[in-house]
Design a protein around this motif. Structure first.
Motif, short mmCIF file in Angstrom:
data_model
loop_
_atom_site.label_atom_id
_atom_site.label_comp_id
_atom_site.label_asym_id
_atom_site.label_seq_id
_atom_site.Cartn_x
_atom_site.Cartn_y
_atom_site.Cartn_z
N CYS A 141 -35.68 23.13 -88.12
CA CYS A 141 -36.12 21.95 -88.87
C CYS A 141 -36.62 20.85 -87.93
O CYS A 141 -36.43 20.91 -86.72
N GLU A 150 -37.34 21.00 -95.56
CA GLU A 150 -37.53 22.24 -94.80
C GLU A 150 -36.46 23.28 -95.08
O GLU A 150 -36.72 24.48 -95.10
N ASP A 151 -35.23 22.83 -95.30
CA ASP A 151 -34.12 23.74 -95.62
C ASP A 151 -33.12 22.97 -96.48
O ASP A 151 -32.03 22.62 -96.04
N THR A 168 -29.26 24.23 -96.94
CA THR A 168 -28.38 23.97 -95.80
C THR A 168 -28.13 22.48 -95.63
O THR A 168 -27.02 22.04 -95.35
#
Length: 356
Positions: free
Chosen positions: A332, A339-340, A343
């Motif tokens: 990231c 982006e994620d 998580t």
């Protein structure tokens, strides 16, 4: 003997009917208890479904969230008054003792808070408070530069907490929002012992530099690095547009296209007190000697973030807390939320859960 046998048979049949009747009652009671248990479990585990003000659905549609939106009034030392826009997601959980709300502070300065709204999709069930700081979004945007400062923004945050009646909360700040979060905690830590501030349980600083001049230096270094590693075959230099696009996909948001919410926020940023120029002299300093302990905090960044490890390392020397955790998100950059998201949300929610 025949009469006795008949009486015995009647008694036996009556006893059997009594057992069967009572078994039916017991079965009915068990079924009611199971149904009631399921209802109670659903009530505690599911997010509230009754909206207070408006009702919206998250982009993932997994967590339909009620919202409460409004305005609050803040003032400045010269007597001027301004309105700030706020948005509370899952307001029914704002006073929860099991999962305290998160107060979200956007970056910039003056990048409106809507780019942080995806937090409600990846941090389920908690109440989350978003608001546009003065100078952007739906909040007032005075043209007088004297109406803006980090100190004034800290006071505005205190007004927000009081207005909403928040007594226990977690603080989350992204980019410049992390600086604001730190300065709020420092203000509370150095206040008198009898202050009436709400209790901050923990804090998360996401991609927040401790020194603005330092992060600007990193920005220039990374640009030069991109120029060197991505030179054209014909020897020509990259155009400014090409360099900007490379920087964005490498160090700002590593996605093929800019997410719509993020693109919209940058496009509609405030113009009076904006970006690192507005806070170019900022360097984080520790609270005064004798200040109370600041809440346990987590400093997080993306692996390819332009807010480099060197930019967040100094936070260790200015936090007067027993527990300061560092976390780097693999793959990231500056906007790990996009982006994620899964998580990112798990890191935030699990850290907050440790201090609920």
């Amino acid at each position: 003997a025949h009469a006795t046998c008949n009486n015995t048979t009647i008694s036996t049949m009556t006893f059997i009917r009594w057992i069967m009747f009572n078994n039916q009652i017991i079965s009915l009671l068990v079924a009611c208890i199971i149904c009631l248990s399921r209802s109670v479990a659903t009530a505690f585990l599911a997010p509230p479904s009754t909206p207070i003000s408006t009702h919206t659905k998250s982009s993932s549609s997994l967590h339909a969230s009620s919202t409460n939106e409004g305005f609050l009034q803040v003032s400045r030392p010269d007597g001027s008054e301004h309105k700030l826009s706020y948005r509370v997601v899952r307001p029914m959980n704002l006073s929860s003792l099991q999962a305290a709300p998160i107060i979200a502070l956007h970056g910039g300065p003056s990048i409106p808070s809507n780019y942080l709204h995806p937090l409600e999709d990846v941090v389920p069930y908690r109440s989350i408070v978003f608001y546009d700081q003065l100078g952007c979004g739906k909040s007032d945007q005075p043209t007088d530069i004297s109406q803006y400062s980090i100190g004034d923004s800290v006071q505005d945050l205190k007004v927000l907490l009081k207005k909403l009646g928040v007594r226990r909360f977690h603080l989350y700040g992204q980019s410049y929002g992390g600086i604001l979060a730190f300065e709020y905690m420092k203000s509370v830590a150095t206040a008198t012992a009898n202050n009436e501030d709400a209790k901050c349980l923990s804090a998360i600083l996401s991609s927040a530099p401790s020194n603005v001049a330092q992060v600007e230096g990193e920005f220039v270094r990374l640009l030069d690095e991109l120029k060197t590693t991505h030179s054209k075959d014909n020897g020509e230099e990259l155009t400014d547009a090409e360099l900007e696009a490379l920087f964005r996909t490498n160090h700002q948001c590593r996605m093929p296209e800019m997410p719509p919410k993020l693109k919209e926020a940058y496009a509609n940023a405030g113009t009076v007190w904006r970006g690192t120029d507005a806070i170019k002299d900022y360097v984080a300093t520790p609270p005064a000697e004798g200040a109370s302990r600041m809440p346990s905090s987590m400093i997080m960044r993306g692996e390819h973030d332009f807010v480099s490890e060197e930019c967040i390392e100094p936070w260790k020397s200015v936090f007067n807390t027993k527990f300061l955790r560092y976390k780097t998100m693999k793959g990231c950059s500056h906007h790990g939320l996009f982006e994620d998201g899964a998580t990112y949300g798990e890191l935030i929610d699990s850290f907050c859960a440790e201090y609920d």
